[in-house]
Design an enzyme around this catalytic site. Structure first.
Site, PDB file in Angstrom:
ATOM      1  N   ARG A 121       3.000 -19.412  -2.965  1.00  0.00           N
ATOM      2  CA  ARG A 121       1.230 -17.999  -2.654  1.00  0.00           C
ATOM      3  C   ARG A 121       1.776 -17.489  -1.450  1.00  0.00           C
ATOM      4  NH1 ARG A 121      -1.829 -21.673  -6.053  1.00  0.00           N
ATOM      5  NH2 ARG A 121      -2.065 -20.052  -7.520  1.00  0.00           N
ATOM      6  N   LYS A 143       5.940  -4.521   4.703  1.00  0.00           N
ATOM      7  CA  LYS A 143       6.507  -3.945   3.512  1.00  0.00           C
ATOM      8  C   LYS A 143       6.566  -4.728   2.934  1.00  0.00           C
ATOM      9  CE  LYS A 143       3.664   1.187   3.658  1.00  0.00           C
ATOM     10  NZ  LYS A 143       4.586   2.593   3.131  1.00  0.00           N
ATOM     11  N   GLU A 185      14.898   8.652  10.816  1.00  0.00           N
ATOM     12  CA  GLU A 185      13.958   7.321  11.090  1.00  0.00           C
ATOM     13  C   GLU A 185      13.762   7.893  12.728  1.00  0.00           C
ATOM     14  OE1 GLU A 185      12.392   7.195   8.712  1.00  0.00           O
ATOM     15  OE2 GLU A 185      13.287   6.357   6.920  1.00  0.00           O
ATOM     16  N   LYS A 227       5.678   2.503  15.282  1.00  0.00           N
ATOM     17  CA  LYS A 227       5.241   1.785  14.090  1.00  0.00           C
ATOM     18  C   LYS A 227       4.733   0.472  14.205  1.00  0.00           C
ATOM     19  CE  LYS A 227       6.658   0.005   9.251  1.00  0.00           C
ATOM     20  NZ  LYS A 227       7.800   0.200   8.446  1.00  0.00           N
ATOM     21  N   GLU A 237      -1.816   1.139   4.732  1.00  0.00           N
ATOM     22  CA  GLU A 237      -1.966   2.659   4.114  1.00  0.00           C
ATOM     23  C   GLU A 237      -3.424   3.384   4.246  1.00  0.00           C
ATOM     24  OE1 GLU A 237       2.519   3.348   3.476  1.00  0.00           O
ATOM     25  OE2 GLU A 237       1.236   5.192   2.239  1.00  0.00           O
ATOM     26  N   ARG A 241      -1.608   5.300   8.206  1.00  0.00           N
ATOM     27  CA  ARG A 241      -0.349   5.245   7.897  1.00  0.00           C
ATOM     28  C   ARG A 241       1.103   5.701   7.524  1.00  0.00           C
ATOM     29  NH1 ARG A 241       2.266  -1.418   6.712  1.00  0.00           N
ATOM     30  NH2 ARG A 241       4.654  -0.200   6.362  1.00  0.00           N
ATOM     31  N   ASN A 245       4.634   9.033   6.531  1.00  0.00           N
ATOM     32  CA  ASN A 245       6.192   9.439   4.971  1.00  0.00           C
ATOM     33  C   ASN A 245       6.424  10.699   5.899  1.00  0.00           C
ATOM     34  OD1 ASN A 245       5.058   7.175   3.393  1.00  0.00           O
ATOM     35  ND2 ASN A 245       3.907   8.078   2.908  1.00  0.00           N
ATOM     36  N   HIS A 248       9.511  12.533   3.496  1.00  0.00           N
ATOM     37  CA  HIS A 248       9.860  11.114   2.316  1.00  0.00           C
ATOM     38  C   HIS A 248       9.501  12.169   1.334  1.00  0.00           C
ATOM     39  CE1 HIS A 248       9.965   8.641   5.731  1.00  0.00           C
ATOM     40  NE2 HIS A 248      10.599   8.098   4.429  1.00  0.00           N
ATOM     41  N   HIS A 252      11.906  12.112  -0.991  1.00  0.00           N
ATOM     42  CA  HIS A 252      12.308  11.808  -2.449  1.00  0.00           C
ATOM     43  C   HIS A 252      12.698  11.926  -3.465  1.00  0.00           C
ATOM     44  CE1 HIS A 252       9.840   7.428  -0.735  1.00  0.00           C
ATOM     45  NE2 HIS A 252      10.958   6.867  -0.385  1.00  0.00           N
ATOM     46  N   HIS A 265      19.457   6.970   2.038  1.00  0.00           N
ATOM     47  CA  HIS A 265      17.294   7.291   1.510  1.00  0.00           C
ATOM     48  C   HIS A 265      17.504   8.604   2.898  1.00  0.00           C
ATOM     49  CE1 HIS A 265      13.971   6.711   2.473  1.00  0.00           C
ATOM     50  NE2 HIS A 265      13.243   6.352   2.984  1.00  0.00           N
TER      51      HIS A 265
HETATM   52  P1  NAD Z   1      21.481  -1.938   3.496  1.00  0.00           P
HETATM   53  O1  NAD Z   1      20.134  -2.800   3.533  1.00  0.00           O
HETATM   54  O2  NAD Z   1      21.970  -1.314   2.148  1.00  0.00           O
HETATM   55  O3  NAD Z   1      21.928  -1.815   4.061  1.00  0.00           O
HETATM   56  C1  NAD Z   1      23.141  -0.958   4.282  1.00  0.00           C
HETATM   57  C2  NAD Z   1      24.736  -1.003   4.031  1.00  0.00           C
HETATM   58  O4  NAD Z   1      24.557  -1.397   5.522  1.00  0.00           O
HETATM   59  C3  NAD Z   1      24.723  -2.287   2.971  1.00  0.00           C
HETATM   60  O5  NAD Z   1      25.788  -2.383   2.371  1.00  0.00           O
HETATM   61  C4  NAD Z   1      24.897  -3.666   4.049  1.00  0.00           C
HETATM   62  O6  NAD Z   1      25.764  -4.143   3.564  1.00  0.00           O
HETATM   63  C5  NAD Z   1      25.685  -2.725   5.381  1.00  0.00           C
HETATM   64  N1  NAD Z   1      24.938  -3.885   6.895  1.00  0.00           N
HETATM   65  C6  NAD Z   1      23.739  -3.894   7.028  1.00  0.00           C
HETATM   66  N2  NAD Z   1      24.013  -4.256   8.378  1.00  0.00           N
HETATM   67  C7  NAD Z   1      25.350  -4.085   8.701  1.00  0.00           C
HETATM   68  C8  NAD Z   1      25.688  -4.920  10.717  1.00  0.00           C
HETATM   69  N3  NAD Z   1      24.928  -4.984  11.777  1.00  0.00           N
HETATM   70  N4  NAD Z   1      27.364  -4.056   9.939  1.00  0.00           N
HETATM   71  C9  NAD Z   1      27.942  -3.696   8.390  1.00  0.00           C
HETATM   72  N5  NAD Z   1      27.467  -3.476   7.441  1.00  0.00           N
HETATM   73  C10 NAD Z   1      26.273  -3.351   7.945  1.00  0.00           C
HETATM   74  O7  NAD Z   1      19.474  -0.224   4.131  1.00  0.00           O
HETATM   75  P2  NAD Z   1      19.074   0.450   5.085  1.00  0.00           P
HETATM   76  O8  NAD Z   1      19.337   1.554   5.010  1.00  0.00           O
HETATM   77  O9  NAD Z   1      19.299  -0.679   5.807  1.00  0.00           O
HETATM   78  O10 NAD Z   1      17.634   0.094   4.390  1.00  0.00           O
HETATM   79  C11 NAD Z   1      17.543   0.354   2.895  1.00  0.00           C
HETATM   80  C12 NAD Z   1      16.219  -0.078   1.620  1.00  0.00           C
HETATM   81  O11 NAD Z   1      14.880  -0.358   3.220  1.00  0.00           O
HETATM   82  C13 NAD Z   1      15.587   0.238   1.378  1.00  0.00           C
HETATM   83  O12 NAD Z   1      15.142  -0.384  -0.306  1.00  0.00           O
HETATM   84  C14 NAD Z   1      14.103   1.268   1.376  1.00  0.00           C
HETATM   85  O13 NAD Z   1      13.537   1.016   0.082  1.00  0.00           O
HETATM   86  C15 NAD Z   1      14.072   0.018   2.542  1.00  0.00           C
HETATM   87  N6  NAD Z   1      13.099   0.481   3.205  1.00  0.00           N
HETATM   88  C16 NAD Z   1      11.639  -0.536   3.589  1.00  0.00           C
HETATM   89  C17 NAD Z   1      10.877  -0.065   4.424  1.00  0.00           C
HETATM   90  C18 NAD Z   1       9.920  -0.778   4.459  1.00  0.00           C
HETATM   91  O14 NAD Z   1       8.980  -0.694   5.095  1.00  0.00           O
HETATM   92  N7  NAD Z   1      10.306  -2.305   4.014  1.00  0.00           N
HETATM   93  C19 NAD Z   1      11.152   1.272   5.634  1.00  0.00           C
HETATM   94  C20 NAD Z   1      11.878   1.928   4.749  1.00  0.00           C
HETATM   95  C21 NAD Z   1      12.729   1.453   4.001  1.00  0.00           C
HETATM   96  N1  GLY Z   2       8.463   3.355   5.840  1.00  0.00           N
HETATM   97  C1  GLY Z   2       7.015   3.382   6.229  1.00  0.00           C
HETATM   98  C2  GLY Z   2       5.765   2.488   6.506  1.00  0.00           C
HETATM   99  O1  GLY Z   2       6.550   1.321   5.930  1.00  0.00           O
HETATM  100  O2  GLY Z   2       4.245   2.995   5.579  1.00  0.00           O
END
Ligand code: NAD
Ligand code: GLY
Length: 360
Positions: A121, A143, A185, A227, A237, A241, A245, A248, A252, A265
């Site tokens: 939990r 998130k 971003e 943020k 949100e 919040r 977006n 986005h 998206h 993205h």
């Molecule tokens: P990712 O986690 O896929 O990383 C991108 C690539 O870089 C991967 O191949 C990873 O292995 C590589 N990598 C990571 N760090 C590295 C480093 N220091 N050196 C070399 N390679 C490295 O992509 P991302 O852009 O970090 O994240 C995208 C994800 O985040 C999506 O799933 C998206 O939905 C999510 N997201 C979440 C939120 C949230 O608020 N939770 C906000 C924005 C995006």
């Molecule tokens: N990336 C948008 C949020 O965290 O709300």
């Protein structure tokens, strides 16, 4: 190390930003007073680069580390891997006071954070983001979640980390294209909140692209401050919040109609930021020339700003209608009034969107 705090009452936590700080992580995690067995979740790419250092630091701080390696890639951000993480933690008898450490980009942070929110939990977790996108956005704000075959990020929770540990040196190994996606971003924070940051990004482009540590730390810190402020005021949100977006709604839709293969993205978001600014101008909300100003900065960073050839406007608007942000059939956008000031959650008609897309 620089520190800032996300103020959320009993769920408040620190964000620590520094250089060459992975070896000090164990000491900081120890201060969270957790059970001795801890889960370290990463992927093979990141683990090969930084895993041993993090593992050694946690071991030196007295933890028995259970490594859980999720394959690299967005396609593994799925329930199957949440279950596997949970199974590994049960097999190794982590308890309710155990911690999970997520070492990686947004994919690892989202999937591992989600597993932490479900295990017994909910157990505490630490974000160690290694992409620029994760350092300025996904590791902060709580998130968590995974994708479902019927939609991206459709299954998830709000579950705040207990600490965010940012080592800017990890960006040195990040592929340039991924780095620029993080910059999309950062530009977003400039447009939605902070004219000064927007101007700084224009002025200091060369230092940013050459990863000058002070300049990079500054933009990460400022992004995290914005943020943190937004999340502190609206954790779930309910209103404000949604400002995050910006870019986005259309972004998206671009990712969806191109099958999540053609654009990353951040690239979808950068196109969406320009198109939503252009929409705002067409609707008379943003003054003339504002969208071009946004476009110039996006172009300066080599990110895409226009619409791709052959884009199907109807398919894009249909995709926006199915988005999580659409409620009761009304498509909503964040529309800039000027750089640094936006209107949040503005209803936008299909006709206005079709006209915008036809005008390009
Ligand atoms: P990712 O986690 O896929 O990383 C991108 C690539 O870089 C991967 O191949 C990873 O292995 C590589 N990598 C990571 N760090 C590295 C480093 N220091 N050196 C070399 N390679 C490295 O992509 P991302 O852009 O970090 O994240 C995208 C994800 O985040 C999506 O799933 C998206 O939905 C999510 N997201 C979440 C939120 C949230 O608020 N939770 C906000 C924005 C995006
Ligand atoms: N990336 C948008 C949020 O965290 O709300």
């Amino acid at each position: 190390m620089e520190g800032l705090r996300v103020e959320l009452g009993e769920r408040s936590y620190d964000i620590r930003i520094g250089q060459n700080t992975l070896d000090a992580l164990g000491g900081a995690v120890k201060e969270l007073k957790a059970s001795p067995t801890l889960a370290l979740v990463s992927n093979p790419t990141i683990y090969a680069l930084y895993g041993e250092r993090v593992h050694a630091s946690l071991t030196a701080a007295g933890f028995d580390v259970v490594e859980i390696i999720v394959p690299d890639g967005e396609e593994h951000k799925e329930l199957l891997w949440v279950e596997r993480i949970l199974t590994s933690m049960l097999e190794r008898r982590l308890d309710r006071k155990s911690l999970l450490v997520a070492l990686g980009g947004g994919v690892i942070g989202d999937v591992a954070g989600f597993a932490a929110s479900l295990y017994m939990r909910g157990i505490r977790f630490v974000q160690v983001p290694t992409t620029l996108l994760a350092q300025v956005d996904s590791s902060v704000g709580g998130k968590t979640g995974v994708n479902h075959p019927l939609g991206k990020n459709m299954i998830g929770t709000f579950w705040q980390p207990s600490l965010v540990w940012i080592d800017v040196d990890t960006l040195k190994t990040l592929p340039q294209r991924e780095f620029l996606c993080g910059m999309a971003e950062v530009i977003k924070y400039g447009v939605i909140w902070d004219r000064e940051l927007f101007d700084y990004l224009g002025r200091e482009k060369n230092k940013i692209l050459s990863l000058d540590p002070e300049t990079i730390s500054h933009i990460i810190r400022r992004s995290c401050e914005i943020k943190a402020e937004v999340v502190s005021r609206d954790e779930r949100e309910g209103g404000l919040r949604a400002i995050l977006n910006y870019g986005h709604t259309i972004g998206h839709a671009i990712e969806t109609v191109t099958g999540y293969i053609r654009y990353l993205h951040g690239e979808g978001v950068s196109m969406g930021m320009y198109l939503e600014a252009a929409l705002s101008e067409r609707l008379g909300i943003m003054k003339s020339g504002g969208a071009d100003e946004v476009k110039r900065l996006i172009d300066d960073y080599g990110l895409p700003s226009g619409l791709f050839d052959g884009a199907d406007a109807t398919a894009m608007v249909d995709a926006m209608g199915l988005d999580k942000k659409t409620v009761a059939g009304t498509i909503r956008c964040v529309l800039p009034e000027s750089v640094g000031k936006v209107l949040v959650n503005e209803p936008v008609t299909r006709e206005a969107l079709m006209e915008l897309l036809a005008s390009l």
